[in-house]
Enzyme design. Structure first.
Site, short mmCIF file in Angstrom:
data_model
loop_
_atom_site.label_atom_id
_atom_site.label_comp_id
_atom_site.label_asym_id
_atom_site.label_seq_id
_atom_site.Cartn_x
_atom_site.Cartn_y
_atom_site.Cartn_z
N HIS A 251 114.67 114.26 -47.40
CA HIS A 251 115.63 114.43 -48.49
C HIS A 251 116.24 113.09 -48.90
CE1 HIS A 251 117.37 117.26 -51.09
NE2 HIS A 251 118.49 117.53 -50.46
N ASN B 152 124.95 116.45 -52.14
CA ASN B 152 125.49 117.29 -53.20
C ASN B 152 126.72 116.72 -53.89
OD1 ASN B 152 127.35 117.71 -51.19
ND2 ASN B 152 127.11 119.93 -51.07
N ASN C 114 120.00 119.31 -55.75
CA ASN C 114 121.46 119.24 -55.69
C ASN C 114 122.00 117.85 -56.01
OD1 ASN C 114 121.78 121.94 -55.06
ND2 ASN C 114 121.68 121.59 -52.86
#
Length: 205
Positions: free
Chosen positions: A34, A84, A130
């Protein structure tokens, strides 16, 4: 890592603003799928000879490095926040450096592309990411250019959240350096082709 102290880079006045390049990720989870956007930024900083130039900027809660490429000033940014809320750092840096959403590149992972695939996307929706969604919200715009770095999808019963938050496998790490180099080169070529000052060669020259 030293904090930013005003205009610490003496060559800034000689350069044309070239935009902000933000590597999205979870700052505390470096090396995971990520956070591959941050790994691309590290590679880009190395290619631009500013790998030792990262500084913690409390104003935007991010690590920042300023780089020069063909007369352009590039603001390289790695948010010191969770994915996020990466957009808060990106938007704060845009305000500090007087940059518009269309001056910003977002570098992030993409589940829908296999590892080794990278692509430029001009604006548009967050496509479920996100970090991109946070940037769109904080900047009140979707005009940012994205560099999407493929990480592939999990196999079997592995959940998406577990997959993206896990480190790359040993087999993936063998290919990762090549992927990061490819992504950084594509990104830099696109920036220079779009923003090279008059008289400087860009794409097609």
């Amino acid at each position: 890592m030293r904090p930013v102290e005003g205009s610490w880079w003496p060559l800034r006045a000689l350069l044309t603003p070239g935009g902000q390049v933000a590597g999205l990720g979870n700052y505390g989870l470096r090396g995971t799928r990520h956070s591959v956007g941050m790994a691309v930024l590290d590679r880009l900083a190395w290619q631009l000879a500013v790998a030792e130039g990262w500084r913690a900027d409390r104003r935007c809660c991010a690590d920042v490095a300023l780089a020069a490429a063909r007369g352009l000033e590039l603001v390289l940014l790695k948010p010191r926040r969770l994915m996020n809320i990466n957009g808060l750092s990106v938007a704060s840096a845009a305000e500090i450096y007087n940059l518009r959403p269309e001056d910003i590149y977002l570098v992030h992972d993409d589940l829908d592309k296999a590892l080794g695939q990278v692509a430029i996307k001009l604006g548009g929706s967050a496509r479920g990411h996100n970090g991109v969604r946070s940037c769109i919200s904080a900047l009140h715009s979707s005009e940012m250019t994205r560099l999407r770095v493929g990480i592939g999808r999990p196999e079997g019963e592995v959940t998406v959240s577990s997959y993206v938050l896990a480190p790359f496998s040993a087999g993936e790490r063998e290919r990762l350096e090549q992927v990061l180099a490819q992504a950084a080169t594509l990104l830099l070529e696109h920036i220079l082709g779009r923003r090279a000052p008059a008289g400087e060669p860009g794409d097609g020259d």
